[in-house]
Motif scaffolding. Sequence first.
Motif, short mmCIF file in Angstrom:
data_model
loop_
_atom_site.label_atom_id
_atom_site.label_comp_id
_atom_site.label_asym_id
_atom_site.label_seq_id
_atom_site.Cartn_x
_atom_site.Cartn_y
_atom_site.Cartn_z
N ARG A 118 0.85 -1.19 0.00
CA ARG A 118 0.00 0.00 0.00
C ARG A 118 0.88 1.23 0.00
N TYR A 119 0.27 2.38 -0.20
CA TYR A 119 1.00 3.65 -0.32
C TYR A 119 2.14 3.53 -1.31
N GLY A 120 1.77 3.46 -2.58
CA GLY A 120 2.76 3.37 -3.64
C GLY A 120 2.91 1.98 -4.21
N LYS A 127 -0.24 2.54 -12.52
CA LYS A 127 -1.27 3.39 -13.12
C LYS A 127 -1.13 4.82 -12.57
N ARG A 128 -1.71 5.74 -13.31
CA ARG A 128 -1.70 7.13 -12.89
C ARG A 128 -3.12 7.57 -12.60
N ALA A 129 -3.27 8.51 -11.72
CA ALA A 129 -4.60 9.02 -11.39
C ALA A 129 -4.55 10.54 -11.32
N HIS A 160 -3.89 10.73 -1.22
CA HIS A 160 -3.00 9.81 -0.53
C HIS A 160 -3.76 8.57 -0.07
N GLY A 161 -4.95 8.77 0.48
CA GLY A 161 -5.68 7.69 1.10
C GLY A 161 -6.50 6.85 0.14
N ILE A 162 -6.87 7.42 -1.01
CA ILE A 162 -7.71 6.66 -1.96
C ILE A 162 -6.94 6.31 -3.24
N LEU A 163 -6.13 7.24 -3.75
CA LEU A 163 -5.46 6.98 -5.03
C LEU A 163 -4.07 6.35 -4.83
N MET A 168 -1.53 3.75 -7.11
CA MET A 168 -1.46 4.66 -8.26
C MET A 168 -0.55 5.86 -7.97
N GLU A 169 0.15 6.31 -9.01
CA GLU A 169 0.85 7.59 -8.92
C GLU A 169 -0.20 8.68 -9.09
N VAL A 170 -0.08 9.75 -8.34
CA VAL A 170 -1.13 10.77 -8.32
C VAL A 170 -0.60 12.05 -8.95
#
Length: 246
Positions: A118-120, A127-129, A160-163, A168-170
């Motif tokens: 998680r977190y990365g 994927k990107r968001a 941070h918490g959802i994407l 996903m990279e945000v």
Amino acid sequence: MNVLIVYAHPDPNSLNAALKHYAIQRLQTAGHAVQVSDLYAMEWNAKLAASEIPKLENHRADILREQEKLLWADTVIFQFPLWWFSMPAIMKGWVERVYTLGFGYGVGEHSDVRWGDRYGEGTLTGKRAMLMVTAGGWESHYSPRGINGAVDELLFPIHHGILYYPGMEVLPPFMVYRTGHMDDARYAAICEELGQRLDTLATTPPIPFRRQNHGDYDIPVMTLKSEIAPGVEGFKAHLHQPPSLL
Ligand SMILES: Cc1cc2nc3c(=O)[nH]c(=O)nc-3n(C[C@H](O)[C@H](O)[C@H](O)COP(=O)(O)O)c2cc1C
């Protein structure tokens, strides 16, 4: 590139509907494949049922369809009007139901050096968001000392918490402020700006969130190690460097 737009607005004559239409055209013209999850039009069931918490199997068909779309996508755009400082409830309910155990969370092994994927890292790694958000308030109201709170802090739980959480990279968000103050010239300028962001989805540097399992955090307490960003607290402590585009 495959682009999924998760979209929440009930009115087909809204600013959001117009921007969605523009985004689809722009992406398709550039040769991208686009799918849209239009949550109101789909009559998305936003209520997580007791039987869905937490289960690895027996997911309903509507959840599985959305998970397939996420797996298909290279980039996911979440488009919504800012309602009470966050996403509309129907979109929050999409996240709650689609991010199932073993898909959105509860992925990977726990050990002394890892706390799951998680977190990365996670199901949506690679994927990107990007958020595409309209707001009635002025940009200054969302500036670092603005009355509404800084926009990067308001959006941190989503970014941070959802994407980022499932991997996903945000990308920095595409924001439209002061939506009540719109005329043809401003709308054209917004479309142009949006077009630039859509044209550069694959190359825009993401928000530099720290990775959970790459040495910055003490496991299992999951606080930043004392030598990492000493004295920095709150959301910005989880960035490698100050964001340049927020
Ligand atoms: C229920 C509701 C809540 C809203 N909350 C906010 C808010 O928290 N911050 C803000 O700047 N604007 C807020 N607005 C204004 C909307 O963001 C604005 O009307 C919308 O972005 C305009 O786009 P649209 O024409 O596509 O709806 C709210 C509007 C509604 C209807």
